[in-house]
Design a protein around this motif. Structure first.
Motif, PDB file in Angstrom:
ATOM      1  N   ALA A  41      -7.466 -14.904  16.177  1.00 20.44           N
ATOM      2  CA  ALA A  41      -7.937 -13.598  15.712  1.00 20.44           C
ATOM      3  C   ALA A  41      -6.794 -12.629  15.500  1.00 20.44           C
ATOM      4  O   ALA A  41      -6.889 -11.699  14.701  1.00 20.44           O
ATOM      5  CB  ALA A  41      -8.932 -13.025  16.724  1.00 20.44           C
ATOM      6  N   ASP A  42      -5.692 -12.827  16.219  1.00 19.95           N
ATOM      7  CA  ASP A  42      -4.576 -11.886  16.157  1.00 19.95           C
ATOM      8  C   ASP A  42      -3.316 -12.496  15.565  1.00 19.95           C
ATOM      9  O   ASP A  42      -2.240 -11.923  15.686  1.00 19.95           O
ATOM     10  CB  ASP A  42      -4.262 -11.356  17.560  1.00 19.95           C
ATOM     11  CG  ASP A  42      -5.354 -10.442  18.064  1.00 19.95           C
ATOM     12  OD1 ASP A  42      -5.966  -9.743  17.241  1.00 19.95           O
ATOM     13  OD2 ASP A  42      -5.608 -10.426  19.279  1.00 19.95           O
ATOM     14  N   LYS A  43      -3.440 -13.647  14.903  1.00 20.74           N
ATOM     15  CA  LYS A  43      -2.252 -14.257  14.324  1.00 20.74           C
ATOM     16  C   LYS A  43      -2.628 -15.036  13.075  1.00 20.74           C
ATOM     17  O   LYS A  43      -3.349 -16.018  13.136  1.00 20.74           O
ATOM     18  CB  LYS A  43      -1.587 -15.198  15.336  1.00 20.74           C
ATOM     19  CG  LYS A  43      -0.266 -15.779  14.837  1.00 20.74           C
ATOM     20  CD  LYS A  43       0.752 -14.684  14.580  1.00 20.74           C
ATOM     21  CE  LYS A  43       2.070 -15.235  14.100  1.00 20.74           C
ATOM     22  NZ  LYS A  43       3.018 -14.188  13.717  1.00 20.74           N
ATOM     23  N   CYS A  44      -2.152 -14.523  11.947  1.00 23.86           N
ATOM     24  CA  CYS A  44      -2.397 -15.169  10.664  1.00 23.86           C
ATOM     25  C   CYS A  44      -1.061 -15.584  10.052  1.00 23.86           C
ATOM     26  O   CYS A  44      -0.006 -15.098  10.453  1.00 23.86           O
ATOM     27  CB  CYS A  44      -3.153 -14.223   9.724  1.00 23.86           C
ATOM     28  SG  CYS A  44      -4.830 -13.865  10.285  1.00 23.86           S
ATOM     29  N   PRO A  45      -1.086 -16.479   9.068  1.00 19.67           N
ATOM     30  CA  PRO A  45       0.175 -17.070   8.607  1.00 19.67           C
ATOM     31  C   PRO A  45       0.989 -16.241   7.630  1.00 19.67           C
ATOM     32  O   PRO A  45       2.113 -16.627   7.328  1.00 19.67           O
ATOM     33  CB  PRO A  45      -0.276 -18.379   7.944  1.00 19.67           C
ATOM     34  CG  PRO A  45      -1.666 -18.122   7.508  1.00 19.67           C
ATOM     35  CD  PRO A  45      -2.257 -17.211   8.531  1.00 19.67           C
ATOM     36  N   GLN A  46       0.452 -15.132   7.114  1.00 18.27           N
ATOM     37  CA  GLN A  46       1.234 -14.428   6.098  1.00 18.27           C
ATOM     38  C   GLN A  46       1.090 -12.925   6.225  1.00 18.27           C
ATOM     39  O   GLN A  46       0.024 -12.400   6.532  1.00 18.27           O
ATOM     40  CB  GLN A  46       0.807 -14.860   4.692  1.00 18.27           C
ATOM     41  CG  GLN A  46       1.606 -14.187   3.568  1.00 18.27           C
ATOM     42  CD  GLN A  46       1.313 -14.768   2.201  1.00 18.27           C
ATOM     43  OE1 GLN A  46       1.471 -15.947   1.980  1.00 18.27           O
ATOM     44  NE2 GLN A  46       0.863 -13.934   1.286  1.00 18.27           N
ATOM     45  N   TRP A  47       2.203 -12.249   5.980  1.00 19.61           N
ATOM     46  CA  TRP A  47       2.228 -10.795   5.824  1.00 19.61           C
ATOM     47  C   TRP A  47       3.188 -10.472   4.696  1.00 19.61           C
ATOM     48  O   TRP A  47       4.259 -11.076   4.582  1.00 19.61           O
ATOM     49  CB  TRP A  47       2.688 -10.107   7.106  1.00 19.61           C
ATOM     50  CG  TRP A  47       3.073  -8.675   6.869  1.00 19.61           C
ATOM     51  CD1 TRP A  47       2.219  -7.646   6.583  1.00 19.61           C
ATOM     52  CD2 TRP A  47       4.390  -8.108   6.855  1.00 19.61           C
ATOM     53  NE1 TRP A  47       2.930  -6.469   6.400  1.00 19.61           N
ATOM     54  CE2 TRP A  47       4.269  -6.735   6.558  1.00 19.61           C
ATOM     55  CE3 TRP A  47       5.658  -8.634   7.069  1.00 19.61           C
ATOM     56  CZ2 TRP A  47       5.363  -5.878   6.477  1.00 19.61           C
ATOM     57  CZ3 TRP A  47       6.755  -7.786   6.976  1.00 19.61           C
ATOM     58  CH2 TRP A  47       6.601  -6.423   6.691  1.00 19.61           C
ATOM     59  N   LYS A  48       2.786  -9.555   3.830  1.00 21.48           N
ATOM     60  CA  LYS A  48       3.645  -9.131   2.726  1.00 21.48           C
ATOM     61  C   LYS A  48       3.713  -7.611   2.660  1.00 21.48           C
ATOM     62  O   LYS A  48       2.719  -6.915   2.901  1.00 21.48           O
ATOM     63  CB  LYS A  48       3.114  -9.656   1.382  1.00 21.48           C
ATOM     64  CG  LYS A  48       3.118 -11.177   1.247  1.00 21.48           C
ATOM     65  CD  LYS A  48       4.508 -11.736   1.164  1.00 21.48           C
ATOM     66  CE  LYS A  48       4.482 -13.243   0.960  1.00 21.48           C
ATOM     67  NZ  LYS A  48       5.827 -13.828   0.967  1.00 21.48           N
ATOM     68  N   LEU A  49       4.892  -7.126   2.318  1.00 25.60           N
ATOM     69  CA  LEU A  49       5.114  -5.712   2.022  1.00 25.60           C
ATOM     70  C   LEU A  49       5.516  -5.650   0.559  1.00 25.60           C
ATOM     71  O   LEU A  49       6.405  -6.392   0.126  1.00 25.60           O
ATOM     72  CB  LEU A  49       6.222  -5.152   2.907  1.00 25.60           C
ATOM     73  CG  LEU A  49       6.529  -3.655   2.767  1.00 25.60           C
ATOM     74  CD1 LEU A  49       5.373  -2.818   3.302  1.00 25.60           C
ATOM     75  CD2 LEU A  49       7.825  -3.307   3.505  1.00 25.60           C
ATOM     76  N   ALA A  50       4.839  -4.814  -0.228  1.00 18.18           N
ATOM     77  CA  ALA A  50       5.082  -4.820  -1.674  1.00 18.18           C
ATOM     78  C   ALA A  50       5.061  -3.395  -2.222  1.00 18.18           C
ATOM     79  O   ALA A  50       4.391  -2.511  -1.687  1.00 18.18           O
ATOM     80  CB  ALA A  50       4.039  -5.672  -2.392  1.00 18.18           C
ATOM     81  N   MET A  51       5.783  -3.218  -3.303  1.00 19.68           N
ATOM     82  CA  MET A  51       5.817  -1.936  -4.017  1.00 19.68           C
ATOM     83  C   MET A  51       5.270  -2.132  -5.424  1.00 19.68           C
ATOM     84  O   MET A  51       5.624  -3.101  -6.104  1.00 19.68           O
ATOM     85  CB  MET A  51       7.247  -1.397  -4.105  1.00 19.68           C
ATOM     86  CG  MET A  51       7.371  -0.072  -4.869  1.00 19.68           C
ATOM     87  SD  MET A  51       6.774   1.347  -3.927  1.00 19.68           S
ATOM     88  CE  MET A  51       8.197   1.605  -2.826  1.00 19.68           C
ATOM     89  N   TYR A  52       4.399  -1.215  -5.844  1.00 22.13           N
ATOM     90  CA  TYR A  52       3.840  -1.227  -7.195  1.00 22.13           C
ATOM     91  C   TYR A  52       4.200   0.087  -7.884  1.00 22.13           C
ATOM     92  O   TYR A  52       4.231   1.144  -7.252  1.00 22.13           O
ATOM     93  CB  TYR A  52       2.313  -1.374  -7.158  1.00 22.13           C
ATOM     94  CG  TYR A  52       1.830  -2.598  -6.424  1.00 22.13           C
ATOM     95  CD1 TYR A  52       1.631  -3.799  -7.096  1.00 22.13           C
ATOM     96  CD2 TYR A  52       1.572  -2.551  -5.057  1.00 22.13           C
ATOM     97  CE1 TYR A  52       1.187  -4.921  -6.413  1.00 22.13           C
ATOM     98  CE2 TYR A  52       1.131  -3.666  -4.373  1.00 22.13           C
ATOM     99  CZ  TYR A  52       0.952  -4.838  -5.052  1.00 22.13           C
ATOM    100  OH  TYR A  52       0.524  -5.957  -4.391  1.00 22.13           O
ATOM    101  N   LYS A  53       4.438  -0.002  -9.183  1.00 17.93           N
ATOM    102  CA  LYS A  53       4.698   1.199  -9.974  1.00 17.93           C
ATOM    103  C   LYS A  53       3.886   1.151 -11.257  1.00 17.93           C
ATOM    104  O   LYS A  53       3.648   0.076 -11.816  1.00 17.93           O
ATOM    105  CB  LYS A  53       6.199   1.321 -10.288  1.00 17.93           C
ATOM    106  CG  LYS A  53       7.034   1.636  -9.060  1.00 17.93           C
ATOM    107  CD  LYS A  53       8.467   1.979  -9.423  1.00 17.93           C
ATOM    108  CE  LYS A  53       9.255   2.362  -8.161  1.00 17.93           C
ATOM    109  NZ  LYS A  53      10.652   2.732  -8.463  1.00 17.93           N
ATOM    110  N   LYS A  54       3.486   2.345 -11.689  1.00 21.42           N
ATOM    111  CA  LYS A  54       2.681   2.459 -12.903  1.00 21.42           C
ATOM    112  C   LYS A  54       3.609   2.683 -14.092  1.00 21.42           C
ATOM    113  O   LYS A  54       4.510   3.528 -14.044  1.00 21.42           O
ATOM    114  CB  LYS A  54       1.689   3.621 -12.773  1.00 21.42           C
ATOM    115  CG  LYS A  54       0.672   3.703 -13.911  1.00 21.42           C
ATOM    116  CD  LYS A  54      -0.131   4.998 -13.825  1.00 21.42           C
ATOM    117  CE  LYS A  54      -0.990   5.062 -12.578  1.00 21.42           C
ATOM    118  NZ  LYS A  54      -1.865   6.267 -12.617  1.00 21.42           N
ATOM    119  N   ASN A  55       3.392   1.901 -15.144  1.00 20.54           N
ATOM    120  CA  ASN A  55       4.256   2.059 -16.319  1.00 20.54           C
ATOM    121  C   ASN A  55       3.662   3.099 -17.274  1.00 20.54           C
ATOM    122  O   ASN A  55       2.621   3.713 -16.990  1.00 20.54           O
ATOM    123  CB  ASN A  55       4.483   0.720 -17.024  1.00 20.54           C
ATOM    124  CG  ASN A  55       3.172   0.083 -17.495  1.00 20.54           C
ATOM    125  OD1 ASN A  55       2.178   0.773 -17.743  1.00 20.54           O
ATOM    126  ND2 ASN A  55       3.181  -1.229 -17.634  1.00 20.54           N
TER     127      ASN A  55
END
Length: 775
Positions: A326-340
């Motif tokens: 319940a407290d441990k999953c295989p992936q974490w991502k940090l991402a940045m998005y920008k509007k064109n």
């Protein structure tokens, strides 16, 4: 469209009674947290959740969520004054009942009502607003003249009976008559102020929180991206008006979306080719969806054209249960998005490293020996950037990962001395000698703040109590650094320069797992059993694995040596508990057939082996095993049950567990392992009369054991001198509450240590191979 007479009724005339109560502390709880004041960092605000009386015949005037374990919650908002120059602080005022969910009726079956928390303060003009982001969202407005917080706007949720049991109905509300309530004086809802949301089905509120932005809009995770729920304006009293159409899709994460399209058109599970995809099409993802209750987003500035997101707790579509726990999953991502310029959102960078030490299955693959700095346990809350830096709270340990706004990792705040993340230090069994230890599992958001008066960056935490930290080296400008310059604009990577991925990393992305194999070498001389020295073990294959995730200081390290000859299978085991901070216990031996069960508090290890080599490996094997399977459990115990027993009564013992038994092998002792829910039966469980020896270190942190197991105790094992291959495995259970495996091939062998049948079962479909060398 809805018959509101079907609303599951409340037994109260108001949403929740506002009962004044004096608190002897301002403990916030793991889901609450505290924040610095938006104007003056010398003030702070904390939610103090108020306990709700248990519902029973003696107390009928109670509130119940309908599920028993999670009473609908409300609380008080506490303001305290603090001096960030010297750390002094004092409670200044309490606002009763401010943290309140807006629930029409008293039934809440999905957990969103169990707390009111995750506060964030927003300033509009000269007015302060407190937004509670947990589950159902409520907004309060501060009247400075009267020094009161009054309900302003939010989402009113109700549950009505239906064929499936209930339907969730959501209304948007704003206080258009300035009454300070969405209910009339007689305690009934003011339906004139409630607008039924048109789209009830294509989105969901998330259990932890959806992120409120500076313009009062909320963002939440969708199937492949993020939705946004905008305000359409403000009424005459300054209350935000939420769009009654519901949220709209803001953006799709192009990487995950492309992966989903590939899954839809090409892939049938399992996915042997997923990692063959280009990473920008999802080849590096563990799933084709973003759905998670632990994803957050922040717009970078008032232009609302850049957004950073933390995508936490992403489960793999190739794991039986998605996550390891319940407290441990295989992936974490940090991402940045920008509007064109055309209004389309683009993913401009993407990063994130998740540590897998301590998860089941990690032991069967070599762990990276590289730098562990920057590994995350389970991040969730992304902070608004300060200068060119942004923080992310690692919720499973209350640490903060710091990145540049270009996605470059900078530092980990509150890391363990080794640079590793650490794990659940709130359950540290005595090593937390101060309330100022990092609070471990912490879902109270945690946030970084800029104090313009001192040019300092501050971080808030709160669980055991409220506290804040000044982050040295981080100012309002962020961090001064120079980009790396390269001699050439391009770098060529050849296959020989690229290391093999850790096996579990492939497995959670759809590749078949690496099959672990242990060679049981032929003994040239009989190894030392009674003396437990290394004499005779020189030619043995040595394998090592960890039992990690311990709620103590560190992992236990297990080392196994194996040999065989024509009559015996030899095993030598070293259990090193030095890092755990706990000695190896020696509990009473009896009942011996339950020496490995959680309640015994023993440190035990097990060897699993399939004697019937012709059966081979079968991924569909029953967890109990087949004829010829056996589990040998061994550990240090006290043969005497007397309270006056001494170390002279201690010895190592071995238990043989046979799910199936042929009476031609001899008499049997059947044993049932059971709970109220289920049970398993072994046809024979008995202590074995084997040659054995042990040494316990002076500090009792290291236990070495050796056993000579007659091959006759392994049903159907070949007596040939030729080499042969058969499924086998090891596991260890440290102190009775933390179990792990050498191999967990399909990631389905249980680590549970609170359920007898699960603890007893063999799980042969998860084993690796024992390769017995030619004699």
């Amino acid at each position: 469209e809805y018959n509101l007479s079907n609303v599951i009724p409340s037994n109260k005339t108001s949403v929740f009674p506002h009962v004044n109560q004096v608190w002897n502390n301002i403990e916030s709880g793991s889901n609450q947290g505290w924040i610095f004041d938006i104007e003056d960092r010398n003030y702070g605000w904390v939610v103090r959740r108020r306990p709700i009386p248990e519902c029973n015949q003696q107390n009928p005037e109670c509130s119940n969520s309908g599920v028993g374990a999670y009473p609908a919650a409300f609380g008080d908002l506490v303001r305290f004054q603090t001096n960030i120059s010297n750390g002094d602080w004092a409670v200044e005022d309490t606002y009763a009942g401010v943290c309140t969910i807006f629930l029409l009726g008293s039934y809440c079956p999905d957990g969103h009502c169990n707390t009111c928390g995750y506060p964030r303060m927003i300033m509009k003009g000269n007015t302060k607003y407190m937004v509670f982001q947990h589950g159902m969202k409520s907004i309060f407005k501060y009247n400075e003249t009267k020094n009161v917080w009054v309900p302003s706007a939010g989402f009113v949720v109700s549950y009505i009976t239906s064929q499936k049991g209930y339907d969730r109905i959501v209304f948007v509300w704003h206080d258009s008559d300035n009454s300070g309530s969405w209910m009339l004086p007689d305690g009934t809802p003011d339906y004139a102020e409630l607008q039924l949301v048109k789209d009830q089905d294509s989105w969901e509120f998330h259990y932890f929180f959806d992120s409120v932005q500076d313009d009062f809009s909320f963002t939440g995770v969708a199937e492949h991206g993020f939705w946004v729920w905008n305000v359409t304006g403000f009424d005459d009293f300054g209350n935000p008006i939420y769009n009654s159409d519901g949220p709209r899709l803001l953006l799709n994460d192009t990487v995950v979306y492309q992966r989903a399209q590939f899954n839809k058109t090409t892939m049938k599970s399992p996915c042997p080719t997923c990692m063959g995809l280009d990473p920008i099409y999802g080849g590096n993802e563990v799933s084709n969806t973003l759905k998670s209750s632990r994803a957050t987003a922040r717009f970078i500035d008032s232009s609302y054209e850049s957004m950073v997101v933390s995508m936490g707790s992403m489960g793999s579509q190739f794991l039986p249960h998605g996550c390891f726990s319940a407290d441990k999953c295989p992936q974490w991502k940090l991402a940045m998005y920008k509007k064109n310029a055309s209004g389309e959102w683009t993913n401009v960078w993407r990063t994130g490293r998740e540590g897998i030490d301590g998860v089941t299955g990690a032991n069967q693959f070599a762990q990276s020996s590289g730098d562990k700095e920057g590994l995350a346990v389970m991040p969730m809350n992304v902070h608004k950037p300060i200068g060119n830096l942004l923080g992310v709270t690692d919720q499973m340990r209350a640490g903060v990962l710091v990145y540049t706004t270009d996605g470059i990792y900078v530092d980990t705040l509150f890391s363990a001395g080794s640079g590793e993340p650490g794990y659940r230090k709130d359950f540290d069994f005595g090593s937390n000698t101060t309330v100022y230890a990092a609070p471990g599992e912490y879902f109270g958001t945690g946030e970084s703040y800029f104090d313009k008066n001192s040019n300092k960056v501050l971080v808030s935490f709160g669980k055991t109590t409220v506290y804040g930290f000044e982050i040295e080296g981080w100012s309002g400008e962020g961090l001064s650094f120079q980009p790396v310059t390269f001699v050439s604009d391009t770098v060529e990577l050849k296959p020989v320069n690229i290391d093999e991925p850790i096996g579990i990393s492939s497995q959670i992305r759809g590749y078949p797992p690496v099959y672990a194999n242990l060679t049981v070498q032929a003994a040239t001389v009989k190894p030392d059993i009674v003396g437990v020295s290394l004499q005779g073990w020189e030619s043995a294959t040595k394998t090592e694995f960890k039992v990690n995730g311990l709620n103590v200081n560190g992992p236990a390290v297990i080392t196994m040596w194996t040999l065989h000859d024509s009559k015996n299978f030899y095993v030598r085991t070293l259990i090193n508990q030095s890092s755990t901070g706990w000695p190896v216990p020696a509990p009473a031996l009896q009942p011996a057939n339950r020496m490995f069960i959680h309640g015994r508090g023993a440190t035990t290890c097990s060897i699993y082996i399939r004697g019937n080599t012709s059966a081979g490996y079968n991924p569909k094997d029953n967890p109990m095993g087949i004829h010829g399977d056996v589990r040998f459990v061994f550990g240090l115990f006290n043969e005497s049950s007397s309270v006056k027993s001494s170390s002279s009564d201690q010895d190592v013992f071995m238990l043989g567990m046979y799910p199936f038994w042929n009476q031609s092998f001899g008499p049997s002792s059947p044993t049932v392992y059971l709970t109220a829910a289920h049970n398993v039966t072994f046809q024979n469980v008995q202590l074995l009369n084997v040659e054995k020896g042990f040494i316990l270190s002076e500090d009792q942190a290291m236990l070495t054991m050796a056993f000579s197991i007659p091959k006759a105790n392994i049903p159907y094992l070949p007596s040939t001198e030729a080499s042969f291959l058969t499924p086998g495995d090891f596991s260890c259970n440290i102190l009775g509450f933390q179990k792990d495996w050498w191999v967990n091939y399909n990631l389905d062998a249980s680590q549970i240590t609170w359920d007898e049948p699960s603890e007893a079962s063999l799980y042969p479909a998860s084993w690796g191979n024992f390769s017995f060398a030619k004699l």
